[in-house]
Design a protein around this motif. Structure first.
Motif, mmCIF file in Angstrom:
data_model
loop_
_atom_site.group_PDB
_atom_site.id
_atom_site.type_symbol
_atom_site.label_atom_id
_atom_site.label_comp_id
_atom_site.label_asym_id
_atom_site.label_seq_id
_atom_site.Cartn_x
_atom_site.Cartn_y
_atom_site.Cartn_z
ATOM 1 N N HIS A 188 0.795 -1.236 0.000
ATOM 2 C CA HIS A 188 0.000 0.000 0.000
ATOM 3 C C HIS A 188 0.826 1.284 0.000
ATOM 4 O O HIS A 188 0.274 2.359 -0.212
ATOM 5 N N GLY A 189 2.116 1.195 0.272
ATOM 6 C CA GLY A 189 2.945 2.401 0.247
ATOM 7 C C GLY A 189 2.406 3.462 1.187
ATOM 8 O O GLY A 189 2.001 3.158 2.321
ATOM 9 N N ASP A 190 2.367 4.700 0.689
ATOM 10 C CA ASP A 190 1.909 5.813 1.527
ATOM 11 C C ASP A 190 0.438 5.720 1.911
ATOM 12 O O ASP A 190 -0.010 6.386 2.848
ATOM 13 N N ALA A 191 -0.326 4.914 1.176
ATOM 14 C CA ALA A 191 -1.741 4.764 1.540
ATOM 15 C C ALA A 191 -1.880 4.096 2.907
ATOM 16 O O ALA A 191 -2.890 4.281 3.595
ATOM 17 N N LEU A 192 -0.853 3.334 3.316
ATOM 18 C CA LEU A 192 -0.927 2.661 4.617
ATOM 19 C C LEU A 192 -0.993 3.679 5.756
ATOM 20 O O LEU A 192 -1.717 3.466 6.740
ATOM 21 N N GLU A 193 -0.274 4.787 5.613
ATOM 22 C CA GLU A 193 -0.325 5.821 6.656
ATOM 23 C C GLU A 193 -1.734 6.411 6.765
ATOM 24 O O GLU A 193 -2.215 6.695 7.857
ATOM 25 N N LEU A 194 -2.365 6.591 5.597
ATOM 26 C CA LEU A 194 -3.741 7.093 5.612
ATOM 27 C C LEU A 194 -4.661 6.097 6.322
ATOM 28 O O LEU A 194 -5.497 6.473 7.148
ATOM 29 N N MET A 195 -4.487 4.803 6.000
ATOM 30 C CA MET A 195 -5.319 3.775 6.656
ATOM 31 C C MET A 195 -5.112 3.816 8.175
ATOM 32 O O MET A 195 -6.066 3.749 8.948
ATOM 33 N N LYS A 196 -3.872 3.947 8.587
ATOM 34 C CA LYS A 196 -3.589 3.987 10.030
ATOM 35 C C LYS A 196 -4.214 5.214 10.680
ATOM 36 O O LYS A 196 -4.710 5.148 11.798
ATOM 37 N N SER A 197 -4.193 6.339 9.967
ATOM 38 C CA SER A 197 -4.769 7.548 10.565
ATOM 39 C C SER A 197 -6.294 7.413 10.649
ATOM 40 O O SER A 197 -6.920 7.944 11.570
ATOM 41 N N MET A 198 -6.889 6.679 9.706
ATOM 42 C CA MET A 198 -8.328 6.436 9.783
ATOM 43 C C MET A 198 -8.650 5.532 10.975
ATOM 44 O O MET A 198 -9.652 5.732 11.673
ATOM 45 N N LYS A 199 -7.800 4.546 11.184
ATOM 46 C CA LYS A 199 -7.959 3.680 12.354
ATOM 47 C C LYS A 199 -7.892 4.513 13.643
ATOM 48 O O LYS A 199 -8.739 4.363 14.539
ATOM 49 N N THR A 200 -6.931 5.395 13.740
ATOM 50 C CA THR A 200 -6.772 6.215 14.946
ATOM 51 C C THR A 200 -7.965 7.153 15.128
ATOM 52 O O THR A 200 -8.446 7.363 16.245
ATOM 53 N N LEU A 201 -8.451 7.692 14.003
ATOM 54 C CA LEU A 201 -9.629 8.570 14.066
ATOM 55 C C LEU A 201 -10.833 7.830 14.634
ATOM 56 O O LEU A 201 -11.545 8.344 15.498
ATOM 57 N N MET A 202 -11.058 6.611 14.155
ATOM 58 C CA MET A 202 -12.278 5.895 14.508
ATOM 59 C C MET A 202 -12.147 5.097 15.803
ATOM 60 O O MET A 202 -13.149 4.676 16.375
ATOM 61 N N ASP A 203 -10.921 4.880 16.244
ATOM 62 C CA ASP A 203 -10.691 4.053 17.438
ATOM 63 C C ASP A 203 -9.479 4.609 18.182
ATOM 64 O O ASP A 203 -8.425 3.977 18.249
ATOM 65 N N PRO A 204 -9.633 5.813 18.741
ATOM 66 C CA PRO A 204 -8.465 6.521 19.288
ATOM 67 C C PRO A 204 -7.749 5.752 20.403
ATOM 68 O O PRO A 204 -6.529 5.894 20.551
ATOM 69 N N LYS A 205 -8.476 4.931 21.142
ATOM 70 C CA LYS A 205 -7.819 4.191 22.219
ATOM 71 C C LYS A 205 -7.324 2.810 21.767
ATOM 72 O O LYS A 205 -6.760 2.060 22.566
ATOM 73 N N GLY A 206 -7.582 2.476 20.521
ATOM 74 C CA GLY A 206 -7.086 1.201 20.002
ATOM 75 C C GLY A 206 -7.695 -0.032 20.643
ATOM 76 O O GLY A 206 -7.026 -1.039 20.838
ATOM 77 N N ILE A 207 -9.013 0.026 20.929
ATOM 78 C CA ILE A 207 -9.648 -1.143 21.568
ATOM 79 C C ILE A 207 -10.198 -2.144 20.572
ATOM 80 O O ILE A 207 -10.479 -3.283 20.915
ATOM 81 N N LEU A 208 -10.383 -1.731 19.316
ATOM 82 C CA LEU A 208 -11.072 -2.593 18.349
ATOM 83 C C LEU A 208 -10.098 -3.530 17.650
ATOM 84 O O LEU A 208 -9.309 -3.121 16.802
ATOM 85 N N ASN A 209 -10.165 -4.790 18.026
ATOM 86 C CA ASN A 209 -9.318 -5.845 17.435
ATOM 87 C C ASN A 209 -7.883 -5.369 17.200
ATOM 88 O O ASN A 209 -7.363 -5.439 16.065
ATOM 89 N N PRO A 210 -7.226 -4.933 18.249
ATOM 90 C CA PRO A 210 -5.868 -4.391 18.094
ATOM 91 C C PRO A 210 -4.893 -5.445 17.560
ATOM 92 O O PRO A 210 -5.034 -6.634 17.833
ATOM 93 N N GLY A 211 -3.930 -4.983 16.784
ATOM 94 C CA GLY A 211 -2.907 -5.888 16.250
ATOM 95 C C GLY A 211 -3.294 -6.588 14.971
ATOM 96 O O GLY A 211 -2.523 -7.374 14.431
ATOM 97 N N LYS A 212 -4.479 -6.293 14.453
ATOM 98 C CA LYS A 212 -4.879 -6.879 13.179
ATOM 99 C C LYS A 212 -4.699 -5.824 12.075
ATOM 100 O O LYS A 212 -4.901 -4.639 12.317
ATOM 101 N N ILE A 213 -4.370 -6.264 10.901
ATOM 102 C CA ILE A 213 -4.063 -5.450 9.709
ATOM 103 C C ILE A 213 -2.747 -4.671 9.905
ATOM 104 O O ILE A 213 -1.856 -4.759 9.088
ATOM 105 N N PHE A 214 -2.637 -3.899 11.003
ATOM 106 C CA PHE A 214 -1.422 -3.132 11.291
ATOM 107 C C PHE A 214 -0.729 -3.739 12.509
ATOM 108 O O PHE A 214 -1.368 -4.326 13.375
ATOM 109 N N TYR A 215 0.563 -3.535 12.607
ATOM 110 C CA TYR A 215 1.286 -3.936 13.823
ATOM 111 C C TYR A 215 0.969 -2.960 14.949
ATOM 112 O O TYR A 215 0.686 -1.799 14.721
#
Lengths: 450, 450
Positions: free
Chosen positions: B423-450
């Protein structure tokens, strides 16, 4: 800003001429014209990166402009700033016929793309009517008469190259036909109307040109009966290429405008496409089904000339209305579950009658997507209000029936007011995604959201 | 936390028993088992809201659990916390046969759903092999043997009810067949593997059960020839229901395991489905095409019993491998443009030969999606490394050829390492979307991203 744009891109890519500013102030909708401060003509992705970096730094709005054929004002730069015109980015980048796939720049139009691939026996079937740019079609998730068979733009997109607000270039997908890797950015950017990023390359699926096409037309007593008949065809499992409703009033306008004598009744138009034996069979089965439902005037055409004649009333309809003097057109674009379509179509026809405005009901009834067109005098406040009331009633009823206010035109300016009702709390999430990806609000501001 | 969960939900919905914790520590993959602290059995969306509010407050991970049939560890609660089991949310909410549409709770399985709708002449065709839960299939964007005809889960989803990390309940779509309204949250949540929200209702398209199905099988000299033959079928425009490659080694395993005598050659399996006249025609055309390409052993079956026998080698293949004593299986799931498939399949077969591991090559060749399966002794570090090396080489080559590391299993744990490359630079966008929607990282942490 002007100096910096010219310094960065060169003089030949930046225009402030009155004629260019006027050309980029509008689309095919009836929304008020607003001129951009500049028109920029990028020639490659690097140019787009430069523009976005400058715009982001100076907080200047950027509104992408494809062919100007949009119907909801997406290309109108309502906060002025830069109109980004893709006329010079219209090349084919990579054509892979064996993969039924092509990568193009966003400024290429639908007909240009087809001209390129048709000689290889392939076609790009999405047909919104106008010769829209592929970039614009992706941005609005366009579809049209063939969506009943092929789906919308979103179903065609395999990968997009997108420049984000800060100038980062990403790819949203891959060239694989399916993927479960990462978040589905293809789907997110498609339909985002230039509010999340600027599309600079598009990889889409192609399809084999059907060996044979048969067209047919029949009429029913009411638009509701037409919608019910469309539902019967869908339930049969037959994959029509197109299935369109045109109501009697619309046919009357076509007859007047073009001096034809089509039966002025509520009509259903069909196209069947595929291997000869198979389409013959399909057309015969649908003919039987329609006659069982009591249709009249069943007609069928095989040759390309006959087909064009048979479908003329459908093709010329929008133009016929638009030639009414002193009036402009506005319309609705709702899409509902198929079982609600007859109710909606009848409701739309009744609203038009009540309004006293000249108008028609037509649409892509295989998808549950239909349009009303209402002609009004923009200088008569009473007519303006009536036209607007008609559109609003249809959009709200569609949403209440589980559908959407826009099946294919996009939200743009005119459908913003329905977004809270349609999306509820999801709208806040959408807005927060917009803020995440475009913190300074430079990307096509004022579209989708207020 | 336990007291608060019990107070909020009642004792009957919360378990800490050893057996439940063990059951929720694993899926069908070979990833290490990790037990959750609690297993919670919600019975409705309100229960899910309560769990997420508590978990978000206390920063406790929540991992949704459907049928446990995943192949990339998505259901393994690697940071412990709560496993959210959907067994009790398996009801049909609204069935609308005339709209070819159904709304279900996520815990209903594929076969349960089909049992419900089959008697109305309809079916839900997506078939990943296992009797997965519909919620799990949405979460991983599952597909399988019928994707060549119907696409993936993402192509079926019309609307989802989703509980966000903070407990807000949203709908991601509508019941309209197409829409250009707002951002495409349907597509974003589908395939997000429980990392952006928890799915509590699913509205999907249904399809008419085909009147007739014909199965066929033939063999070629090399797996590359099979892939090329599949490409010819696609180019013909014939809409096969299924088209599967099974290589000779896999057939050999099936023969040994089941005491059969299928020809131990590289085989292509077909199913054609639709109106009787049409499928007859399709099967005949494909038979001619395959024979022109020099296939052997063309066989065709019409009755349901004959079809089952003919396809047995495909259906029993995974099980045949899994019965090899002292070994566990691992596999790849790449998907590439069709024109690269022959090259990939040959590459996969060669890698397996070089590794010395028992293994097979098979897959959904109409999509460019294929799998390798490699059997290894988990206690032998050399075999572990060889198996891993094989998977890695295949994933990286697929990405280099413009494809993806996962066509249908999802990223989960095993494909995280390829995400930057793919995904290249798109991965950073995906991660920022994850942080936006789940700021505390409670939703299935450790999946898709490290």
């Amino acid at each position: 800003m002007k100096e910096e744009l010219i310094e960065s891109l060169g003089k030949a890519k930046v225009s402030q001429s009155e004629s260019e500013r006027y050309r980029h102030s509008r689309d095919e909708s009836s929304h008020p014209f607003i001129e951009p401060d500049f028109v920029v003509f990028p020639e490659n992705v690097e140019d787009v990166v430069k523009v976005l970096r400058l715009a982001n730094e100076h907080v200047v709005p950027v509104t992408p402009y494809g062919a100007g054929s949009g119907l909801e004002g997406q290309a109108i730069p309502i906060n002025k700033g830069i109109s980004l015109n893709f006329d010079r980015m219209n090349k084919v980048i990579e054509f892979s016929p064996e993969d039924l796939m092509i990568t193009v720049e966003p400024g290429i139009t639908r007909l240009q793309l087809n001209e390129y691939v048709n000689k290889h026996g392939l076609y790009f079937p999405i047909d919104p009517g106008a010769d829209a740019s592929i970039g614009g079609m992706v941005a609005t998730n366009a579809s049209g008469t063939t969506a009943v068979r092929y789906g919308s733009m979103r179903d065609q997109v395999l990968d997009l190259e997108v420049v984000l607000a800060n100038g980062t270039v990403i790819h949203t997908g891959s060239k694989a036909k399916k993927s479960s890797s990462g978040y589905h950015l293809n789907g997110l950017i498609t339909g985002s109307e230039g509010t999340l990023g600027v599309i600079t390359k598009v990889t889409v699926k192609l399809h084999g040109i059907p060996e044979k096409v048969i067209a047919a037309r029949c009429t029913f007593q009411t638009p509701g009966e037409c919608a019910e008949a469309a539902q019967v065809v869908l339930a049969s499992g037959i994959q029509v290429l197109r299935m369109e409703l045109v109501d009697a009033e619309s046919i009357k306008q076509v007859n007047e405008y073009g001096n034809y004598s089509f039966p002025e009744e509520h009509s259903l138009f069909f196209e069947f496409a595929g291997a000869p034996n198979i389409v013959e069979e399909e057309a015969t089965v649908v003919e039987e089904l329609m006659k069982e439902l009591g249709c009249n005037n069943w007609e069928r055409a095989n040759s390309s000339k006959e087909r064009a004649d048979l479908w003329k009333a459908r093709h010329e309809m929008a133009y016929a209305f638009k030639h009414i003097k002193g009036k402009v057109s506005t319309g609705s674009d709702s899409c509902v579950p198929i079982s609600k379509l007859a109710e909606m179509v009848v409701f739309g026809r009744e609203l038009l009658e009540q309004s006293g405005l000249i108008g028609g009901v037509f649409g892509h009834v295989g998808d549950g997507n239909f349009h009303t067109i209402a002609m009004y005098d923009p200088n008569d406040p009473v007519e303006v209000e009536k036209a607007e009331y008609t559109n609003e009633q249809i959009a709200m009823k569609a949403i209440n029936l589980g559908g959407t206010c826009t099946g294919e035109h996009g939200v743009g300016l005119g459908k913003r007011k329905y977004q809270v009702t349609e999306h509820g709390d999801a709208l806040e999430l959408m807005k927060s995604m917009k803020t995440l990806m475009d913190p300074k609000g430079i990307l096509n501001p004022g579209k989708i959201f207020y």
